[in-house]
Scaffold this active site. Sequence first.
Site, PDB file in Angstrom:
ATOM      1  N   LYS A 118       0.838  -1.162  -0.035  1.00 22.84           N
ATOM      2  CA  LYS A 118      -0.043  -0.083  -0.009  1.00 22.84           C
ATOM      3  C   LYS A 118       0.969   1.094  -0.039  1.00 22.84           C
ATOM      4  O   LYS A 118       0.190   2.391   0.276  1.00 22.84           O
ATOM      5  CB  LYS A 118      -0.961   0.065   1.220  1.00 22.84           C
ATOM      6  CG  LYS A 118      -2.107  -1.288   1.277  1.00 22.84           C
ATOM      7  CD  LYS A 118      -3.273  -0.583   2.032  1.00 22.84           C
ATOM      8  CE  LYS A 118      -2.737  -0.691   3.657  1.00 22.84           C
ATOM      9  NZ  LYS A 118      -3.957  -0.858   4.583  1.00 22.84           N
ATOM     10  N   LYS A 199     -15.194 -22.233   4.019  1.00 22.76           N
ATOM     11  CA  LYS A 199     -15.022 -22.515   5.475  1.00 22.76           C
ATOM     12  C   LYS A 199     -15.432 -21.641   6.282  1.00 22.76           C
ATOM     13  O   LYS A 199     -15.495 -20.396   6.232  1.00 22.76           O
ATOM     14  CB  LYS A 199     -13.378 -22.803   5.617  1.00 22.76           C
ATOM     15  CG  LYS A 199     -12.649 -22.953   6.802  1.00 22.76           C
ATOM     16  CD  LYS A 199     -11.438 -23.048   6.718  1.00 22.76           C
ATOM     17  CE  LYS A 199     -10.748 -23.501   8.061  1.00 22.76           C
ATOM     18  NZ  LYS A 199     -10.260 -22.915   8.938  1.00 22.76           N
ATOM     19  N   LYS A 202     -14.626 -16.635  11.358  1.00 22.06           N
ATOM     20  CA  LYS A 202     -15.089 -15.317  11.560  1.00 22.06           C
ATOM     21  C   LYS A 202     -14.842 -14.127  10.600  1.00 22.06           C
ATOM     22  O   LYS A 202     -15.671 -13.369  10.563  1.00 22.06           O
ATOM     23  CB  LYS A 202     -14.248 -15.007  12.957  1.00 22.06           C
ATOM     24  CG  LYS A 202     -14.828 -13.759  13.708  1.00 22.06           C
ATOM     25  CD  LYS A 202     -13.979 -13.399  15.160  1.00 22.06           C
ATOM     26  CE  LYS A 202     -12.555 -13.261  14.619  1.00 22.06           C
ATOM     27  NZ  LYS A 202     -11.769 -12.463  15.566  1.00 22.06           N
TER      28      LYS A 202
END
Length: 330
Positions: A118, A199, A202
């Site tokens: 970045k 899968k 979270k």
Amino acid sequence: MKIALTGVKPTGILHIGNYFGAIKPAIELTKDYDTRYFIADYHALNIMKDPQALRESIREIAAGWLAAGLDPEKVIFYRQSSVPETFELTTILMAFTPKGLMNRAHAYKAALDKNIEKNEDADAGINMGLFTYPVLMAADILLFDADVVPVGRDQTQHVEMAADIAGAINYTYKKELLKIPQASVQDSVAVVPGLDGRKMSKSYGNTIPLFSSEKDLRKLIMRIVTNSQGVEEPKDPDSSQIFMIYKLFATAEEQSALRARYRGGMGWGEAKEELFRVVNRELTPLRNRFNEFVADPKKLDDILSGGAQKARAIASKTVMRLRAACGIQL
Ligand code: TRP
């Protein structure tokens, strides 16, 4: 008996992927190993700065593992932060940890690469907790003479680093001061698919929380993504994530019965109802025990303090042994 040890970073809500991938196998292991399991709360501090969220997350893990059947009489179960010897050993290990080793740790490297990509300052957003994460983890492991460390594949590098650091210390003092640990990754553990078929994780936001209310559990299961096959069309159980989750909760007879219904043509709605039935059947007693623990934080605290006491008795010996070997203890 050999010693197995593992840590769980409290960074969110437990889901059924954690249950089948980590909690159940760890409980299974208590039959054959002398086990030490702990909540890695200081590891979580590196990324969680909201005290309320961290506190809740620690309770969730503690209550969750106990509700799932972890027996604190059999397992030494404690919070990392309750064993201050961890932090003294960390300081000792630091003196034997090449900086270059930390440069190669994958979590740090990923953060660094992202910054470079970045065009940001290479060190942006990277704290020393992240950089030295493997040293703290090595202390967790080496403090308790662990033979095996059951972990996910992403953590094996850290366990190898712990073994390297222990080796450096043993070599320096020409003595078997620390046991060399080995990671164990269970490949047979089922990958639990999430609501969207990827899968369950979270980070994908596709989880079924382990302790959601019955009502929410039902709602989530109804949200599982399916294809557009019509109600009457025969369906393939093995390419259906409803069926994949079903297999984790249902008996062999139930599985073959549902297989037959799929092939004969059944609506996705009906299949989801059947899935909800078996999931709720298994999770209801867990949810009830979980809610009892959450309602009684004192009980939870007593269990964890008891575990910490046992843990410290072991940990202080390790630290004393090292102090003496290093020349810190006169
Ligand atoms: N780093 C592990 C994870 O993120 C948690 C952890 C901390 C751990 N200390 C440990 C695991 C010691 C095994 C042994 O999952």
